[in-house]
Enzyme design. Structure first.
Site, mmCIF file in Angstrom:
data_model
loop_
_atom_site.group_PDB
_atom_site.id
_atom_site.type_symbol
_atom_site.label_atom_id
_atom_site.label_comp_id
_atom_site.label_asym_id
_atom_site.label_seq_id
_atom_site.Cartn_x
_atom_site.Cartn_y
_atom_site.Cartn_z
ATOM 1 N N ASP A 1 0.818 -1.211 0.000
ATOM 2 C CA ASP A 1 0.000 0.000 0.000
ATOM 3 C C ASP A 1 0.855 1.265 0.000
ATOM 4 O OD1 ASP A 1 0.688 0.661 2.681
ATOM 5 O OD2 ASP A 1 -0.933 -0.568 3.471
ATOM 6 N N LEU A 2 0.197 2.399 -0.102
ATOM 7 C CA LEU A 2 0.870 3.691 -0.278
ATOM 8 C C LEU A 2 1.983 3.929 0.730
ATOM 9 C CD1 LEU A 2 0.747 6.524 -1.756
ATOM 10 C CD2 LEU A 2 -0.743 7.250 0.129
#
Length: 292
Positions: free
Chosen positions: A131-132
């Protein structure tokens, strides 16, 4: 108009014919979604969606179903561009930095890993996602079949993470993670958890899991009362992040790739590699391309 699956069949000569199939003999070639995945266009599932959207044509005819076999004699076009013969399967190790999303295109306009890959890289797909705000090892491949194989739960490769949490956890706090959790109706498989050290207000852990559900570690830690403020994947099955720097890419030797992925008669993938089969790099790491 697009041709339906019942209107298309392949001749034994390898070309595409039209009209009802007259025999139960399987047509030659491979399913078109598999061929598109092998060519690095998209994963097999994504290729099926592209076909259903009318973006794929075979021998000049748009098709709307993936229930079609093709051979090397068929001319395949995706979004108006011819699909070339697939290159040999390749695999890369990539150190994903924080602040990038693992997708080819982001609806919010955020930078993606594909925007930041070094120049000269061929078209690749990621195996799973980070994820980010997560960083560390991400596998990249030009072969949709390899991507699918490594993402299947049945492959079961152990992924290890170095995780920093805010607070002063004790060993007994991790019992629910080691047993397996159910969060909002979703079951998480048991994780391996070790408490490595306390560093001021934070603690460092090593966590291993064999699934890759969305934000799995962050959600699990929140469920037992801790907040993750750094998450770094250090290994994916036998492949190690090692000293790869953020933004760098290194290619895995093809022999090692074949052995570890069980290709061409190689061994079945294991959760950890033996010392003699530790993945080796094919060439020096490629640095990040400069931002414009």
């Amino acid at each position: 108009m697009p041709l339906t699956a019942s209107e298309t069949c392949l001749s034994q000569a390898g070309g595409m014919g039209y009209g009802p199939a007259m025999s139960n003999t399987p047509p030659p070639g491979d399913r078109i979604a598999k061929v598109l995945a092998r060519a690095g266009i998209a994963s097999r599932r994504e290729a099926e969606r592209m076909i259903e959207a009318g973006r794929v044509a075979v021998n000049g005819k748009v098709i709307d179903s993936p229930a079609l076999n093709v051979t090397g004699k068929d001319k395949i076009v995706v979004d108006g561009k011819p699909v070339s013969e697939p290159e040999p399967s390749r695999l890369w190790l990539y150190h994903k930095p924080t602040g990038l999303v693992t997708t080819t295109k982001d609806e919010k306009g955020r930078a993606t890993i594909f925007d930041e890959l070094p120049e000269g890289m061929p078209r690749v797909m990621s195996v799973g996602r980070l994820d980010l705000n997560s960083e560390g090892l991400l596998l990249l491949t030009n072969d949709g079949g390899i991507k699918r194989k490594l993402e299947l739960p049945s492959t079961g490769w152990l992924r290890k993470y170095r995780v920093r949490v805010n607070g002063r956890p004790k060993e007994e706090d991790f019992a629910p993670l080691r047993k397996g959790l159910v969060i909002d109706g979703e079951r998480f498989q048991p994780m391996t958890v070790s408490l490595d050290r306390q560093q001021g207000a934070n603690a460092w852990l090593t966590i291993g899991l064999r699934e890759g559900k969305n934000r799995e570690i962050r959600r699990a830690m929140e469920d037992i009362g801790f907040t993750v403020n750094r998450l770094l994947r250090v290994s994916y099955g036998p492949f190690q992040l090692g000293d790869l720097k953020p933004g760098q890419v290194e290619e895995v030797r093809r022999r090692v790739m074949r052995d570890q992925l069980g290709l061409d008669g190689g061994a079945k993938p294991e959760g950890t590699a033996k010392r003699t089969t530790r993945p080796q790099r094919k060439r020096p790491a490629i640095g990040k391309k400069p931002r414009k």
